[in-house]
Design a protein around this motif. Structure first.
Motif, PDB file in Angstrom:
ATOM      1  N   THR A  58       6.286  42.654  36.122  1.00 38.53           N
ATOM      2  CA  THR A  58       5.152  43.579  36.181  1.00 38.53           C
ATOM      3  C   THR A  58       4.300  43.306  37.411  1.00 38.53           C
ATOM      4  O   THR A  58       3.874  44.244  38.097  1.00 38.53           O
ATOM      5  CB  THR A  58       4.300  43.454  34.897  1.00 38.53           C
ATOM      6  N   ASN A  61       5.964  44.640  40.558  1.00 39.39           N
ATOM      7  CA  ASN A  61       5.964  46.107  40.642  1.00 39.39           C
ATOM      8  C   ASN A  61       4.577  46.728  40.722  1.00 39.39           C
ATOM      9  O   ASN A  61       4.452  47.881  41.132  1.00 39.39           O
ATOM     10  CB  ASN A  61       6.730  46.709  39.461  1.00 39.39           C
ATOM     11  N   ASN A  62       3.520  45.991  40.340  1.00 35.62           N
ATOM     12  CA  ASN A  62       2.199  46.603  40.246  1.00 35.62           C
ATOM     13  C   ASN A  62       1.092  45.925  41.033  1.00 35.62           C
ATOM     14  O   ASN A  62      -0.014  46.457  41.095  1.00 35.62           O
ATOM     15  CB  ASN A  62       1.769  46.670  38.772  1.00 35.62           C
ATOM     16  N   SER A  63       1.351  44.782  41.640  1.00 37.26           N
ATOM     17  CA  SER A  63       0.303  44.068  42.356  1.00 37.26           C
ATOM     18  C   SER A  63      -0.222  44.905  43.518  1.00 37.26           C
ATOM     19  O   SER A  63       0.533  45.574  44.224  1.00 37.26           O
ATOM     20  CB  SER A  63       0.843  42.738  42.891  1.00 37.26           C
ATOM     21  N   GLU A  64      -1.547  44.860  43.712  1.00 33.67           N
ATOM     22  CA  GLU A  64      -2.168  45.613  44.811  1.00 33.67           C
ATOM     23  C   GLU A  64      -2.152  44.832  46.117  1.00 33.67           C
ATOM     24  O   GLU A  64      -2.512  45.361  47.164  1.00 33.67           O
ATOM     25  CB  GLU A  64      -3.590  45.995  44.426  1.00 33.67           C
ATOM     26  N   SER A  70       6.015  43.828  47.457  1.00 36.12           N
ATOM     27  CA  SER A  70       5.291  45.104  47.346  1.00 36.12           C
ATOM     28  C   SER A  70       5.861  46.162  48.292  1.00 36.12           C
ATOM     29  O   SER A  70       5.703  47.356  48.053  1.00 36.12           O
ATOM     30  CB  SER A  70       3.796  44.905  47.611  1.00 36.12           C
ATOM     31  N   ARG A  73       9.390  48.132  46.474  1.00 35.79           N
ATOM     32  CA  ARG A  73       9.351  48.611  45.090  1.00 35.79           C
ATOM     33  C   ARG A  73      10.166  49.872  44.915  1.00 35.79           C
ATOM     34  O   ARG A  73      10.348  50.615  45.877  1.00 35.79           O
ATOM     35  CB  ARG A  73       7.901  48.891  44.685  1.00 35.79           C
TER      36      ARG A  73
END
Length: 134
Positions: A58, A61-64, A70, A73
């Protein structure tokens, strides 16, 4: 179970100077895992270690944050292997695999082909594809 702590009970009476009132000392141990991710958009593999593969996928796939993962993806989880209770062992195996710089090796590991040397100790988490969402 990923991220679960195992508790070990020890009698504090055998450990001089231990202030535990109940006579027991609790110590948490985590299971560490090696995981292999695949980026369909970039046709790349990524190897890492963690004590919680679901959380780690997670985060990838979702880190800013702007990181290597990143930029490639989405990632899908291809395999998870149990490395034991010592994070140092998981790191040692991860570094070994990364130093090989071999996509063929990663595909052999994912395909569960027989492995030798340091990789022979890897224990695949049997339900990884079902247990950990892509």
């Amino acid at each position: 179970m990923p991220g679960k702590a195992f508790l070990v009970l020890r009698n504090s009476l055998t450990m001089p100077g231990n202030p535990a009132r109940a006579g027991l000392l609790l110590k948490a141990f985590y299971m560490y895992y090696l995981y292999i991710l695949y980026s369909v958009s970039s046709a790349l593999y990524y190897v890492g270690h963690t004590n919680n593969p679901v959380r780690r996928l997670t985060e990838h796939n979702n880190s800013e944050m702007s990181t290597y993962t990143s930029k490639h993806r989405p990632w899908i989880l291809k395999a998870v292997f149990s490395c034991g209770e010592r994070e140092a062992e998981a790191i040692r195996i991860e570094r070994f695999i990364k130093k090989q710089k071999s996509q063929k090796l990663l595909e052999r590991i994912i395909a569960a082909e027989p492995l030798t040397g340091i990789l022979a100790q890897l224990v695949r988490v049997p339900t990884s594809r079902d247990q950990f969402p892509a």
